[in-house]
Design an enzyme around this catalytic site. Structure first.
Site, PDB file in Angstrom:
ATOM      1  N   ASP A   1     -24.324   3.829 -28.350  1.00  0.00           N
ATOM      2  CA  ASP A   1     -23.257   4.374 -27.513  1.00  0.00           C
ATOM      3  C   ASP A   1     -22.204   3.330 -27.166  1.00  0.00           C
ATOM      4  O   ASP A   1     -21.215   3.645 -26.500  1.00  0.00           O
ATOM      5  CB  ASP A   1     -23.834   5.004 -26.238  1.00  0.00           C
ATOM      6  CG  ASP A   1     -24.665   4.048 -25.401  1.00  0.00           C
ATOM      7  OD1 ASP A   1     -25.427   3.253 -25.987  1.00  0.00           O
ATOM      8  OD2 ASP A   1     -24.564   4.088 -24.165  1.00  0.00           O
ATOM      9  N   HIS A   2     -22.405   2.107 -27.658  1.00  0.00           N
ATOM     10  CA  HIS A   2     -21.429   1.044 -27.426  1.00  0.00           C
ATOM     11  C   HIS A   2     -20.796   0.526 -28.720  1.00  0.00           C
ATOM     12  O   HIS A   2     -19.813  -0.203 -28.651  1.00  0.00           O
ATOM     13  CB  HIS A   2     -22.079  -0.121 -26.677  1.00  0.00           C
ATOM     14  CG  HIS A   2     -22.498   0.226 -25.277  1.00  0.00           C
ATOM     15  ND1 HIS A   2     -21.808  -0.181 -24.160  1.00  0.00           N
ATOM     16  CD2 HIS A   2     -23.529   0.975 -24.826  1.00  0.00           C
ATOM     17  CE1 HIS A   2     -22.401   0.292 -23.077  1.00  0.00           C
ATOM     18  NE2 HIS A   2     -23.453   1.002 -23.457  1.00  0.00           N
TER      19      HIS A   2
ATOM     20  N   ASP B   1     -24.538  -2.967 -20.202  1.00  0.00           N
ATOM     21  CA  ASP B   1     -25.656  -2.309 -19.527  1.00  0.00           C
ATOM     22  C   ASP B   1     -26.586  -3.364 -18.943  1.00  0.00           C
ATOM     23  O   ASP B   1     -26.940  -4.345 -19.615  1.00  0.00           O
ATOM     24  CB  ASP B   1     -26.434  -1.443 -20.518  1.00  0.00           C
ATOM     25  CG  ASP B   1     -25.637  -0.234 -20.981  1.00  0.00           C
ATOM     26  OD1 ASP B   1     -24.463  -0.107 -20.578  1.00  0.00           O
ATOM     27  OD2 ASP B   1     -26.192   0.574 -21.748  1.00  0.00           O
TER      28      ASP B   1
END
Length: 314
Positions: free
Chosen positions: A67-68, A211
C-alpha cells in the site's frame, strides 16, 4: 512549501480514500515536487491534482508494503509521457532497487530520463544549499523509516533604507550581499551583509513518518518540526490491535506531537473500518484532547506548511 495528500487509507483503497502517497510541492523553493510513498493508483490521483509529474525530483519510500509502493513502477514508467525528462532519485530501504528493476525488466518498460535509486538504513540522505533530509528506523512489521526535511535558514531581506545610505541601487551587488559576500564600493566603503540585511528567515521543518507503533526514534525525527505527518490507523479503544499490527492510534500520534513540541499534527493512514468523514471525526476529537493543533488529512487537500514562530529550537 505545501503538502498534498494523494492517499490517506491504510492497507487497501476504498471508494472514499486511496492508499498512501503524499506530495511535497516546493515551487517557490526549488520549482520541484517530492513524493513520499506511492501506493497503487497514485498516478491516477495525480491526474486529478495540481501536481505535475514533470516537476517530480525525488521519491522517498518509507517501507516496502504494497500500500506504499505498488504504484511506483507505473508512475516511473508513465512519467516521461507527462513531460518528465529530468533526472529522478528514489530513496528507500534495502530491497527498493530490486523491486523496481525487476518489474521494469520483466515488463520491458523503458524510460528516457536518468533514474537513480539510493537504498539506505537511515542517517543523512541528502543535503544541498537549501535542504537537508534525514531518516531513522521506526518500529513496524518490516523496516519502515521516517523522514525529516529541514529547510536551511535563508538570508533576511535587504533593508532599502540602509542600501540608499550607501548609495547602492538595484543590481548585481544586491545579489552578492544576499549571498553573504562583503563588497567594496568605488569610494572605498566596505559593506558587509549584516550591515544591510534583516534577521535570517528561519527554515521550516517537516517530519513524515512511515507506518509505526510508538518508538524512540519518533521523537528525534519530529523534534520541533513545524509539521508532523503521523499515521493514526485506529482509535485508542483499539490500542492493543494497533500494537499487535505495529500501528499507532490517534491518541498516540497526538502524544508524539506533544512530546516533540511540533507546530501542527496531520494524521493519515486510516483503517478502512472508518468508512467516511463522520466516522473519522472521533479520531480527530481524541487527538485534540492531547494535542489541540491536530487535523485529519483529506485527499486532494493542499496544506501550506506554516512556520510556527512559537517553536523554540536549539
Amino acid at each position: 512549501m505545501e503538502l498534498y495528500f494523494l492517499g490517506t487509507n491504510a492497507g487497501v483503497p476504498t471508494l472514499q480514500r486511496n492508499v498512501t502517497s503524499i506530495g511535497l510541492r516546493m515551487l517557490d523553493e526549488r520549482r520541484a515536487l517530492w513524493l513520499f510513498d506511492c501506493g497503487e493508483g497514485t498516478q491516477h490521483q495525480i491526474l486529478s491534482s495540481p501536481l505535475k509529474l514533470s516537476k517530480l525530483e525525488k521519491v522517498f519510500i518509507t517501507h516496502l508494503h504494497g500500500d506504499h509502493v505498488f504504484g511506483l513502477p507505473g508512475l516511473l514508467s508513465s512519467r516521461a509521457y507527462q513531460g518528465g525528462t529530468t533526472p529522478l532519485t528514489v530513496y528507500g530501504p534495502p530491497g527498493t532497487e530490486r523491486m523496481i528493476t525487476t518489474v521494469m525488466e520483466l515488463s520491458q518498460s523503458r524510460i528516457n530520463y536518468e533514474l537513480k535509486i539510493i537504498e539506505h538504513t537511515g542517517g543523512l540522505l541528502f543535503e544541498d544549499e537549501s535542504f537537508i533530509v534525514e531518516s531513522a528506523l521506526l518500529e513496524h512489521r518490516i523496516d519502515s523509516y521516517g523522514y525529516r526535511i529541514t529547510e536551511k535558514d535563508r538570508p533576511g531581506s535587504l533593508d532599502q533604507v540602509k542600501l540608499a545610505e550607501y548609495g547602492l541601487k538595484p543590481g548585481p551587488l544586491f545579489g552578492r550581499l544576499k549571498r553573504g559576500e562583503t563588497i567594496t564600493l568605488e569610494d572605498g566603503n566596505v559593506v558587509r551583509p549584516e550591515d544591510v540585511l534583516g534577521a535570517p528567515k528561519r527554515g521550516k521543518v517537516i517530519t513524515i513518518l512511515g507506518d509505526t507503533r510508538p518508538c524512540e526514534n519518533v521523537l528525534p525525527l519530529a523534534q520541533h518540526a513545524d509539521v508532523l505527518v503521523h499515521e493514526a490507523t485506529f482509535m485508542d479503544d483499539l490500542a492493543d490491535t494497533a500494537h499487535e499490527y505495529y500501528h499507532s492510534t490517534a491518541k498516540q500520534a497526538a502524544e508524539a506531537a506533544r512530546a516533540a513540541n511540533v507546530g501542527e499534527l496531520i494524521m493519515t493512514h486510516f483503517s478502512s473500518r472508518y468508512k467516511d468523514e463522520d466516522q473519522l471525526q472521533p479520531l480527530l476529537e481524541e487527538a485534540r484532547t492531547v494535542f489541540p493543533n491536530s487535523r485529519l488529512a483529506n485527499e486532494h487537500q493542499l496544506i501550506p506548511v506554516i512556520y510556527h514562530q512559537e517553536i523554540s529550537r536549539p
